[in-house]
Scaffold this motif. Structure first.
Motif, mmCIF file in Angstrom:
data_model
loop_
_atom_site.group_PDB
_atom_site.id
_atom_site.type_symbol
_atom_site.label_atom_id
_atom_site.label_comp_id
_atom_site.label_asym_id
_atom_site.label_seq_id
_atom_site.Cartn_x
_atom_site.Cartn_y
_atom_site.Cartn_z
ATOM 1 N N PHE A 154 0.853 -1.185 0.000
ATOM 2 C CA PHE A 154 0.000 0.000 0.000
ATOM 3 C C PHE A 154 0.889 1.236 0.000
ATOM 4 N N ASN A 155 0.298 2.352 -0.424
ATOM 5 C CA ASN A 155 0.986 3.638 -0.452
ATOM 6 C C ASN A 155 0.317 4.612 0.509
ATOM 7 N N THR A 156 1.054 5.635 0.889
ATOM 8 C CA THR A 156 0.502 6.708 1.707
ATOM 9 C C THR A 156 -0.765 7.254 1.060
ATOM 10 N N GLY A 157 -1.817 7.366 1.846
ATOM 11 C CA GLY A 157 -3.080 7.889 1.329
ATOM 12 C C GLY A 157 -4.070 6.825 0.912
ATOM 13 N N ASP A 158 -3.607 5.579 0.690
ATOM 14 C CA ASP A 158 -4.527 4.504 0.323
ATOM 15 C C ASP A 158 -5.485 4.249 1.482
ATOM 16 N N GLY A 164 -8.827 4.068 7.816
ATOM 17 C CA GLY A 164 -8.363 5.401 7.463
ATOM 18 C C GLY A 164 -7.251 5.352 6.436
ATOM 19 N N PRO A 165 -6.847 6.527 5.937
ATOM 20 C CA PRO A 165 -5.776 6.580 4.940
ATOM 21 C C PRO A 165 -4.439 6.147 5.530
ATOM 22 N N ALA A 166 -3.662 5.419 4.757
ATOM 23 C CA ALA A 166 -2.345 4.976 5.216
ATOM 24 C C ALA A 166 -1.432 6.180 5.394
ATOM 25 N N LEU A 167 -0.595 6.142 6.403
ATOM 26 C CA LEU A 167 0.339 7.231 6.685
ATOM 27 C C LEU A 167 1.754 6.901 6.241
ATOM 28 N N VAL A 168 1.945 5.686 5.740
ATOM 29 C CA VAL A 168 3.275 5.243 5.313
ATOM 30 C C VAL A 168 3.147 4.449 4.009
ATOM 31 N N ASP A 169 4.300 4.140 3.402
ATOM 32 C CA ASP A 169 4.365 3.248 2.239
ATOM 33 C C ASP A 169 4.885 1.891 2.703
ATOM 34 N N ALA A 170 4.390 0.824 2.089
ATOM 35 C CA ALA A 170 4.849 -0.532 2.419
ATOM 36 C C ALA A 170 5.158 -1.286 1.129
ATOM 37 N N HIS A 171 6.387 -1.800 1.029
ATOM 38 C CA HIS A 171 6.812 -2.539 -0.158
ATOM 39 C C HIS A 171 7.469 -3.855 0.244
ATOM 40 N N ALA A 172 7.314 -4.850 -0.612
ATOM 41 C CA ALA A 172 7.941 -6.150 -0.374
ATOM 42 C C ALA A 172 9.427 -6.061 -0.678
ATOM 43 N N ASP A 173 10.241 -6.431 0.296
ATOM 44 C CA ASP A 173 11.694 -6.493 0.128
ATOM 45 C C ASP A 173 12.055 -7.963 -0.039
ATOM 46 N N GLY A 174 12.050 -8.419 -1.275
ATOM 47 C CA GLY A 174 12.117 -9.845 -1.558
ATOM 48 C C GLY A 174 10.696 -10.388 -1.627
ATOM 49 N N ASP A 175 10.543 -11.635 -2.032
ATOM 50 C CA ASP A 175 9.203 -12.231 -2.096
ATOM 51 C C ASP A 175 8.630 -12.349 -0.688
ATOM 52 N N LEU A 189 -2.302 13.611 14.100
ATOM 53 C CA LEU A 189 -1.855 13.398 12.725
ATOM 54 C C LEU A 189 -0.413 13.874 12.544
ATOM 55 N N PRO A 190 0.461 13.041 11.958
ATOM 56 C CA PRO A 190 1.851 13.458 11.708
ATOM 57 C C PRO A 190 1.901 14.647 10.752
ATOM 58 N N HIS A 191 2.845 15.542 10.972
ATOM 59 C CA HIS A 191 3.069 16.689 10.098
ATOM 60 C C HIS A 191 4.382 17.318 10.520
ATOM 61 N N HIS A 192 4.870 18.264 9.724
ATOM 62 C CA HIS A 192 6.025 19.028 10.161
ATOM 63 C C HIS A 192 6.016 20.407 9.524
ATOM 64 N N LEU A 193 6.746 21.308 10.162
ATOM 65 C CA LEU A 193 6.753 22.716 9.787
ATOM 66 C C LEU A 193 8.093 23.078 9.172
ATOM 67 N N LEU A 194 8.041 23.810 8.035
ATOM 68 C CA LEU A 194 9.246 24.306 7.399
ATOM 69 C C LEU A 194 9.313 25.822 7.549
ATOM 70 N N ILE A 229 -11.895 13.107 5.330
ATOM 71 C CA ILE A 229 -13.326 13.301 5.095
ATOM 72 C C ILE A 229 -13.601 13.212 3.595
ATOM 73 N N GLY A 230 -14.898 13.111 3.258
ATOM 74 C CA GLY A 230 -15.292 13.049 1.858
ATOM 75 C C GLY A 230 -15.293 11.651 1.286
ATOM 76 N N ASN A 231 -15.290 10.648 2.165
ATOM 77 C CA ASN A 231 -15.284 9.258 1.712
ATOM 78 C C ASN A 231 -16.633 8.608 1.968
ATOM 79 N N PRO A 232 -16.954 7.548 1.212
ATOM 80 C CA PRO A 232 -18.263 6.895 1.390
ATOM 81 C C PRO A 232 -18.464 6.420 2.817
ATOM 82 N N ARG A 233 -19.668 6.607 3.339
ATOM 83 C CA ARG A 233 -20.005 6.157 4.675
ATOM 84 C C ARG A 233 -20.220 4.651 4.688
ATOM 85 N N GLN A 234 -20.034 4.067 5.861
ATOM 86 C CA GLN A 234 -20.167 2.614 5.982
ATOM 87 C C GLN A 234 -21.623 2.178 6.063
#
Length: 568
Positions: free
Chosen positions: A54-58, A103-114, A181-186, A233-238
């Protein structure tokens, strides 16, 4: 909670346990027996090396129990910065607390090897937590600690670009922090920031900028704009029709959600700002049952929020209810939201609370968010470091805020119009204030003028000491107002719910010829209940609000059973 960024490298070379003293709780490794007990909740799936889980936001990625191979977890922001978070090997599971509510994913997850993994959906994860009590406790603790780690990592989530003390930045930071919610300031003077400002902000009115993880850039956005862009917000209700819609996510609303959902009712909670309400902004609540050392309002509310989601309550934050249609077309109430949605529910619980009153001070609105505050969080406390501040109010929230600010400010002038605090504040807080050398209690005193500029913010305050019939002034850049309470009941206009002269919901009256004595929390409209600060005659305390939230669920069951009987 953990104080360092949570990092796990599995069996790769790294001393992650030394970096995170709660490592084993954050990343527990399941035994083969434990994995066997959890198989029934998911499906085994295969992922090729490099494949994305999955990717961030999924939305609703679910939980993955790794059987073989490794899953690399990284955190990224919209500027392309990527930070390693964890490497999950066999026996570990990939998820964080947002998984409970799909909720939306906050991180990315990838397979490192099978990779071979058991995939468990959010719904099945909630079932797991209930069915497997011991394992569920360990999983829940890990999910919470992982969210803490992502927040403290300070690298992922939305990037805020603007002056740290600007009203826009402070508003957005408060929203993101209060909602966990994670965030940071520049800093806007950094080269990367200057480039983005030159490209996207044609004028100062378009600041601050918010760069979301998907790369989109928002100009001077509201909290709702940010929430919509990052998928809150703005997603289909259950549900098409809920058993109960709860308006307000303060202690009363969250308690209602926990008990309603745990007893099998489909529940949705709507709040215009964040979970926790006024109590969520309390630095420390010391007289709440069961916490002898005290607990912050945000910690208490955060636990209740996760608990409600564990039992399946749905959260819609931030979203404001604009109106309530009590005609009950097709047997349900309809709530119209400012985000363009409508919610249908068989019953409604009004837990929208009360907001601190805006005193009649000239030019008050000019300085709101620019030196005038209605809460005292660590963000505002930083602005006050080493300064003299003024705090107005004599209730418990004011007392808690004064004690908290005294640890940061040079001095706290605490102004009340009465002769003292005894009639409005708990004794322990009065004693604490009396023992704090840099808090000055100023009785029979009120602010009469604020001075400064819209751009530069508050600079000077004038106040009147009625006991001496004298006016004084001081160089004050921050004023905290905890004065009275106005009920948030405007959205009930036109639906027939009776209010008292102060605008609070009247409950327990005779309704349509049937006595409401068995349901003292029911309003003049059958099926509409009120709990907490918004209810006329309620005890304005966190414990009282939570008690009413628990109590109203019995009334909900009785009402829903009655409606079902009449319609059958």
């Amino acid at each position: 909670m953990a104080n360092e960024m949570l990092v796990e490298i599995g069996d790769r070379p790294a001393s992650s346990a030394a970096l995170n003293p709660r490592h084993d709780q954050t990343f527990p490794q399941l035994t083969s027996t434990e994995i066997g007990r959890l198989r029934r909740f998911g499906q085994q799936k295969s992922y090729k090396s490099g494949e994305t889980l999955f990717n961030t936001g999924d939305h609703g990625p679910g939980m993955f129990i790794v059987l073989s191979g490794h899953v690399t977890i990284t955190q990224r922001d919209g500027l392309g910065h990527i930070s390693p978070v964890a490497d999950q090997g066999p026996g570990h599971f990939v998820a964080e607390v947002g998984t409970l509510a799909n909720g939306p994913a906050l991180v990315d997850a990838h397979a490192d090897g099978d990779v071979e993994a058991i995939h468990i959906t959010g719904e099945k994860l909630r079932a797991l937590l209930i069915a497997e009590a011991e394992l569920g406790e360990r999983v829940m603790r890990a999910l919470i600690l992982r969210r803490v780690g992502l927040i403290q990592g300070g690298t992922g989530g939305p990037v805020l670009i603007g002056a740290a003390n600007s009203a826009g930045i402070l508003h957005l930071q408060n929203f993101l922090i209060r909602n966990g919610l994670p965030h940071h300031l520049l800093d806007p003077d950094q080269p990367e920031s200057r480039c983005l400002i030159a490209r996207h902000a044609g004028s100062p009115d378009e600041l601050p900028l918010v760069v979301c993880p998907d790369g989109s850039v928002l100009k001077n956005p509201t909290s709702a704009d940010v929430a919509r862009q990052i998928g809150l917000i703005g997603n289909p209700r259950q549900q098409s029709v809920y058993d109960v819609a709860i308006v307000g996510a303060g202690p009363a609303g969250l308690a209602t959600a926990v008990y309603a959902a745990s007893e099998g009712l489909s529940a949705i909670v709507v709040d215009a700002r964040s979970y926790g309400g006024q109590a969520g902004a309390s630095a420390r609540i010391e007289n709440y049952f069961g916490f002898p050392t005290g607990i912050s309002g945000q910690a208490l509310a955060g636990r209740a929020f996760v608990q409600a989601e564990k039992f399946g309550a749905e959260m819609l934050i931030p979203a404001e209810v604009k109106s309530l249609d009590c005609t009950r077309a097709e047997g349900a109430f309809t709530l119209e939201l400012d985000v363009g949605e409508k919610i249908s529910a068989r019953a409604v619980v009004v837990a929208s609370g009360a907001r601190y009153r805006r005193p009649n001070i000239p030019d008050l609105s000019v300085f709101e968010g620019r030196g005038v505050w209605y809460w005292a969080s660590p963000i505002e406390a930083k602005l006050c470091a080493g300064q003299d501040v003024v705090l107005v109010g004599g209730g418990n929230s004011a007392g808690q805020a004064a004690v908290f600010l005294s640890g940061h400010a040079k001095s706290v002038r605490m102004m009340v119009r009465s002769d003292g605090l005894a009639a409005s504040m708990s004794r322990y807080l009065i004693d604490r204030i009396g023992a704090t050398s840099n808090i000055e209690l100023m009785t029979r005193t009120e602010i009469v003028a604020l001075e400064g500029t819209a751009d530069g913010g508050l600079e000077r305050v004038r106040w009147r000491d009625h006991a001496r019939a004298a006016d004084e002034a001081g160089d004050i850049r921050n004023v905290f107002l905890f004065v009275g309470a106005d009920p948030a009941t405007g959205w009930l206009d036109g639906c027939g719910v009776s209010l008292d002269k102060g605008g609070f919901v009247v409950t327990g009256a005779t309704i349509n010829g049937r006595s409401a004595s068995v349901s003292p929390l029911e309003s003049s409209v059958p099926g509409v209940f009120a709990v907490g600060d918004v209810r006329s005659g309620s005890v304005k305390r966190v414990g009282g609000a939570i008690g009413e939230g628990a109590q109203v669920v019995q009334a909900l069951h009785a009402y829903l059973a009655e409606v079902a009987t009449l319609s059958s």
